[in-house]
Write a protein that holds these residues in place. Structure first.
Motif, PDB file in Angstrom:
ATOM      1  N   ILE A  11       7.808  -5.881  12.653  1.00  0.00           N
ATOM      2  CA  ILE A  11       6.930  -4.866  11.966  1.00  0.00           C
ATOM      3  C   ILE A  11       6.532  -5.113  10.527  1.00  0.00           C
ATOM      4  O   ILE A  11       7.327  -5.768  10.053  1.00  0.00           O
ATOM      5  CB  ILE A  11       7.820  -3.416  11.858  1.00  0.00           C
ATOM      6  CG1 ILE A  11       7.290  -2.249  11.785  1.00  0.00           C
ATOM      7  CG2 ILE A  11       9.025  -3.647  11.055  1.00  0.00           C
ATOM      8  CD1 ILE A  11       7.947  -1.017  12.210  1.00  0.00           C
ATOM      9  N   GLN A 133       1.643 -14.567  15.349  1.00  0.00           N
ATOM     10  CA  GLN A 133       2.612 -13.599  15.975  1.00  0.00           C
ATOM     11  C   GLN A 133       3.141 -14.355  17.453  1.00  0.00           C
ATOM     12  O   GLN A 133       4.010 -14.193  17.807  1.00  0.00           O
ATOM     13  CB  GLN A 133       1.750 -12.433  16.421  1.00  0.00           C
ATOM     14  CG  GLN A 133       2.461 -11.204  17.103  1.00  0.00           C
ATOM     15  CD  GLN A 133       1.736  -9.889  17.108  1.00  0.00           C
ATOM     16  OE1 GLN A 133       1.140  -9.727  15.990  1.00  0.00           O
ATOM     17  NE2 GLN A 133       2.053  -9.133  18.144  1.00  0.00           N
ATOM     18  N   ASP A 136       6.007 -16.239  16.532  1.00  0.00           N
ATOM     19  CA  ASP A 136       6.912 -15.474  16.349  1.00  0.00           C
ATOM     20  C   ASP A 136       7.862 -14.920  17.676  1.00  0.00           C
ATOM     21  O   ASP A 136       9.252 -15.045  17.655  1.00  0.00           O
ATOM     22  CB  ASP A 136       6.611 -13.841  16.155  1.00  0.00           C
ATOM     23  CG  ASP A 136       6.132 -13.915  14.654  1.00  0.00           C
ATOM     24  OD1 ASP A 136       6.364 -14.698  13.622  1.00  0.00           O
ATOM     25  OD2 ASP A 136       5.361 -12.895  14.401  1.00  0.00           O
ATOM     26  N   VAL A 137       7.495 -14.934  18.745  1.00  0.00           N
ATOM     27  CA  VAL A 137       7.913 -14.702  20.048  1.00  0.00           C
ATOM     28  C   VAL A 137       8.266 -16.027  20.735  1.00  0.00           C
ATOM     29  O   VAL A 137       9.608 -16.030  21.346  1.00  0.00           O
ATOM     30  CB  VAL A 137       7.480 -13.553  20.872  1.00  0.00           C
ATOM     31  CG1 VAL A 137       7.102 -12.421  20.264  1.00  0.00           C
ATOM     32  CG2 VAL A 137       5.917 -14.148  21.392  1.00  0.00           C
ATOM     33  N   VAL A 145       8.440  -8.592  25.034  1.00  0.00           N
ATOM     34  CA  VAL A 145       7.960  -7.994  23.671  1.00  0.00           C
ATOM     35  C   VAL A 145       7.491  -6.646  23.931  1.00  0.00           C
ATOM     36  O   VAL A 145       6.814  -6.415  24.923  1.00  0.00           O
ATOM     37  CB  VAL A 145       6.861  -8.990  23.268  1.00  0.00           C
ATOM     38  CG1 VAL A 145       6.136  -8.526  22.056  1.00  0.00           C
ATOM     39  CG2 VAL A 145       7.391 -10.460  22.944  1.00  0.00           C
TER      40      VAL A 145
END
Ligand code: TRP
Length: 336
Positions: A11, A133, A136-137, A145
């Motif tokens: 976030i 992004q 990130d995962v 996700v």
């Protein structure tokens, strides 16, 4: 053994947290931490993709951390950290830039929306945002996700990057993440305009309920919220052309964790003179304990920094081996 479900979500840190943030992302994170291993982070590296105030970023990151914990994220259960404290995110992004195609990024609607008419003047970071992004995962081999409507395209891109990377390198370095389908998060609109999202950047403070607002302020904002003169209807369909009324019903439902129809069943035929005080009570009942914890914790910079530091260490331990695999798969002599 790998857990059955590893959820990763981020976030962007913004100051001035409000009811829309809470009933949108935060509530569903709190539920998720009971259902699988969760890594939640403040996407401070993403925050520099748009114009922002450097002097405010660190405090916004701490504020958001305080809000998450006050709302029920347990930093001993979920791994809670800020992205920039785990350099592997930025490192992996660069490695993935070799895999991601310009054509793929050109199709991203968020870049088009955020750059608007000023495409040439947008930052490279805004263009490459979805690659970060993806990093990130993929860094944590996330299995799931959570994705709101506006993030679906980014998850698809992460899957495309993972698949191409694995194929091109002949490895199984990355896990393809699946969307986590929870209940759809409530989309909370402005109290002054039922067609605009509740937002911290709205110039009118009356348009939103802040996590830091006290009970009197909350009651006043709800009393003054824009509505129409009609009583509440029996069915949801009848709210379609009454965006302000619909929003207040949606807020009530999200607070009580019931379907909007259940709220109409209770208030059909009644006017806002009955509805608003009940809504104010429900809002205060939910937010009072949160804002009490939030207001205490936000001052405690040392405690927040210690929590983020510990979360970052846990995240590093999980991400470092995957990053090393990625370097190796690409033939880089990194010594990792
Ligand atoms: N782009 C997301 C948003 O604005 C935040 C985000 C960054 C994210 N990295 C992520 C969400 C990884 C999920 C997974 O809401």
């Amino acid at each position: 053994m790998r857990p059955a479900m590893r959820v990763v979500s981020g976030i962007q840190p913004t100051g001035n947290l409000h009811l829309g943030n809470y009933l949108g992302a935060i509530v569903s994170w709190v539920k998720m931490q009971e259902e699988g291993e969760c890594l939640f982070f403040l996407a401070d590296l993403h925050a520099i993709s748009m114009p922002y105030e450097p002097a405010e970023l660190a405090s916004a990151t701490r504020e958001m951390t305080a809000a998450l914990i006050a709302s029920g994220i347990d930093p001993d259960k979920a791994v809670l950290f800020n992205q920039s404290r785990v350099p592997a995110h930025a490192e992996l992004q660069w490695l993935l830039c070799g895999t991601a195609r310009i054509g793929w990024l050109n199709r991203m609607t968020q870049f088009k929306d955020k750059s608007g008419k000023n495409r040439e003047g947008a930052s490279i970071a805004l263009f490459a945002y979805p690659v970060l992004q993806a990093a990130d995962v993929l860094l944590y081999r996330a299995t799931h996700v959570p994705v709101g409507e506006d993030q679906k395209q980014h998850l698809e891109l992460a899957r495309d990057i993972a698949e191409k990377f694995n194929f091109d390198t002949g490895t199984e370095t990355f896990t393809l993440p699946e969307p986590y389908i929870g209940e759809t998060a409530a989309r909370i609109m402005s109290l002054r305009n039922g067609s605009a999202k509740m937002s911290k950047s709205d110039p009118s403070d009356m348009s939103r309920i802040n996590l830091a607002d006290d009970a009197d302020t909350i009651a006043k904002k709800i009393r003054k919220a824009r509505t129409d003169p009609e009583p509440l209807p029996e069915s949801l369909d009848e709210l379609n052309d009454r965006p302000e009324a619909k929003n207040l019903v949606a807020i009530f439902a999200a607070l009580e964790q019931v379907a909007p129809q259940a709220i109409l069943d209770r208030f059909a035929g009644k006017g806002f003179g009955d509805f608003k005080p009940a809504l104010a009570d429900a809002t205060v009942a939910t937010l009072a304990p949160i804002s009490e914890r939030f207001n205490a914790l936000r001052e405690d910079t040392d405690a927040l920094d210690a929590i983020l530091e510990k979360g970052a260490e846990r995240a590093k331990a999980l991400g470092t081996p995957v990053l090393a695999d990625a370097y190796r798969a690409l033939g880089l002599l990194s010594g990792r």
